[in-house]
Design a protein around this motif. Sequence first.
Motif, PDB file in Angstrom:
ATOM      1  N   PRO A 114      42.312  30.511  42.743  1.00 58.14           N
ATOM      2  CA  PRO A 114      40.950  30.101  43.127  1.00 58.14           C
ATOM      3  C   PRO A 114      40.846  28.600  43.361  1.00 58.14           C
ATOM      4  O   PRO A 114      39.882  28.138  43.967  1.00 58.14           O
ATOM      5  N   ASP A 117      41.257  28.038  47.393  1.00 55.18           N
ATOM      6  CA  ASP A 117      40.520  28.790  48.414  1.00 55.18           C
ATOM      7  C   ASP A 117      39.026  28.476  48.472  1.00 55.18           C
ATOM      8  O   ASP A 117      38.222  29.314  48.845  1.00 55.18           O
ATOM      9  N   TYR A 119      36.821  27.973  46.074  1.00 56.32           N
ATOM     10  CA  TYR A 119      35.971  28.492  45.003  1.00 56.32           C
ATOM     11  C   TYR A 119      35.591  27.369  44.036  1.00 56.32           C
ATOM     12  O   TYR A 119      36.274  26.345  43.946  1.00 56.32           O
ATOM     13  N   HIS A 120      34.538  27.603  43.296  1.00 54.86           N
ATOM     14  CA  HIS A 120      34.132  26.638  42.273  1.00 54.86           C
ATOM     15  C   HIS A 120      33.746  27.399  41.010  1.00 54.86           C
ATOM     16  O   HIS A 120      33.282  28.549  41.078  1.00 54.86           O
ATOM     17  N   PHE A 317      34.906  32.163  39.020  1.00 59.26           N
ATOM     18  CA  PHE A 317      34.911  31.397  40.253  1.00 59.26           C
ATOM     19  C   PHE A 317      34.117  32.154  41.317  1.00 59.26           C
ATOM     20  O   PHE A 317      34.273  33.367  41.472  1.00 59.26           O
ATOM     21  N   THR A 318      33.278  31.420  42.048  1.00 54.60           N
ATOM     22  CA  THR A 318      32.568  31.996  43.195  1.00 54.60           C
ATOM     23  C   THR A 318      32.715  31.055  44.385  1.00 54.60           C
ATOM     24  O   THR A 318      32.957  29.847  44.219  1.00 54.60           O
ATOM     25  N   ASP A 319      32.574  31.615  45.589  1.00 54.40           N
ATOM     26  CA  ASP A 319      32.653  30.767  46.782  1.00 54.40           C
ATOM     27  C   ASP A 319      31.262  30.265  47.154  1.00 54.40           C
ATOM     28  O   ASP A 319      30.287  30.492  46.416  1.00 54.40           O
ATOM     29  N   PRO A 324      32.356  36.469  44.166  1.00 57.10           N
ATOM     30  CA  PRO A 324      33.245  36.154  43.045  1.00 57.10           C
ATOM     31  C   PRO A 324      34.723  36.307  43.391  1.00 57.10           C
ATOM     32  O   PRO A 324      35.090  37.072  44.296  1.00 57.10           O
ATOM     33  N   TRP A 325      35.539  35.593  42.660  1.00 55.53           N
ATOM     34  CA  TRP A 325      36.999  35.695  42.766  1.00 55.53           C
ATOM     35  C   TRP A 325      37.505  36.690  41.724  1.00 55.53           C
ATOM     36  O   TRP A 325      37.063  36.680  40.576  1.00 55.53           O
TER      37      TRP A 325
END
Length: 447
Positions: A114, A117, A119-120, A317-319, A324-325
């Motif tokens: 993550p 890519d 994500y945070h 983690f979400t974008d 979600p990741w």
Amino acid sequence: MPTIRYPAMLLAAACITAFGAAHGQQTDAWRHAQVEAAEHSERIMAEAQKRRTLLASYRVMMDAATSAAPDERAFNVIFSQYLSWYQTYVGDYPNAQLSYSIAQPMQPGDAASPLADGYHPVAAIDAVARLARDRRVVLLNEAHNVPLTRSLTVPLLAKLRAEGFNYFAVETLYGDDHALSERGYATADSGFYTREPIYAEMVRTALALGFTVVAYESDQPGTADARERMQARNLYERVFRRDPKARLVVNAGYAHIQEQGAYLGGRSMAQYLQQLDDIDALTVEQTMMIPHPQAAQDHPWYSAVMATAHPDQPFVFTDTQGRPWSLRTGYDVSVFFPPPRMRRERPGWLTLGGLRRPYFISGDTLCGARWPCLVEALPAAEGDDAVAADRVLFDPPPNPPPLHDRVRPLRGATASELYLRPGDYRLRVVGGDGRISESQNVRVPPG
């Protein structure tokens, strides 16, 4: 102590498979040795259950572990899992994970990190509640001997209740505890894992929030796949057939919640449930991105994330779109649990997201220097049969210490802390002889 009625062999089956697969040793001879070891472990556990107190049962398990020869490899692998359950029951969480830990190596098909890519990180308690908003079912998994993986579920229940979820289904809860809802708390007779304080706290919290708590465990003999099918059938019959508008939260172990792929020679409980009622559940994976006793056991992405972030709570983690990741297909979101911050030899996650606070206890004062000694805190409004809100086991080594000795709870310390919600409690002190040597009322003030 109550008698364990649930067949522990089924609980061990998944870990037998996981250990063999991870080490490339699923030969017939090795699997046969593990099955024999599990049967031997159950006999020891049955003997432990004949003891009058939890502490006495724990000592039977510990004696069996320390007397096993190093070359009894299959027994040491399997029995370490059984021992670890008892270590969680007495509140010895660090040593429970030392006794039994499943490594998380990189697997084919794992998602890209993550960190690479876009994500945070987001606090898991908020992200999961948001992701659950339009779902009928939320499936949360756990590692049974790592109650860290229950530490998000307890505070998350309030968020999910506010979103309209009204049923909470609990793995290995016995279906014949008909007084559970009226009583408001679990006892040692309520289920297999309810003896562990955080597991019991899940049940206590759900009942206090107004959830209908449901037992869905299979009580029929058969294969692992038969267990998955029956668990799903029980969930459907006991929740959705009775209440088609129900919104359900499910606590389960490991890959019972995976929505794709083969599981133990068949399908998972989640797949069977989807087949029964066309349910697209939110699947929350909590057993892979956790700290292990040895850093080499951590998944590479976990190590990389923890090297760059220093969180103090579970996170996901979400974008930028809020998606979600997840590490693996079959799960919607992966939860990362940061390494525990230890205080007086106990992990800080016992605050359960700030619901509880530490309360100092002196083993020298409470136990009168008689070891081992188990200190339990029972909510004042609950009966003596309640599973304690927290427990601490004091068992310092003799002087001089023995030449060959397993790790000791609290690393031998005789002072520590219980983690409790604000309120009134009864402290109960149980000695190695099974006698209650001390009982006193205490109040934990608000933070």
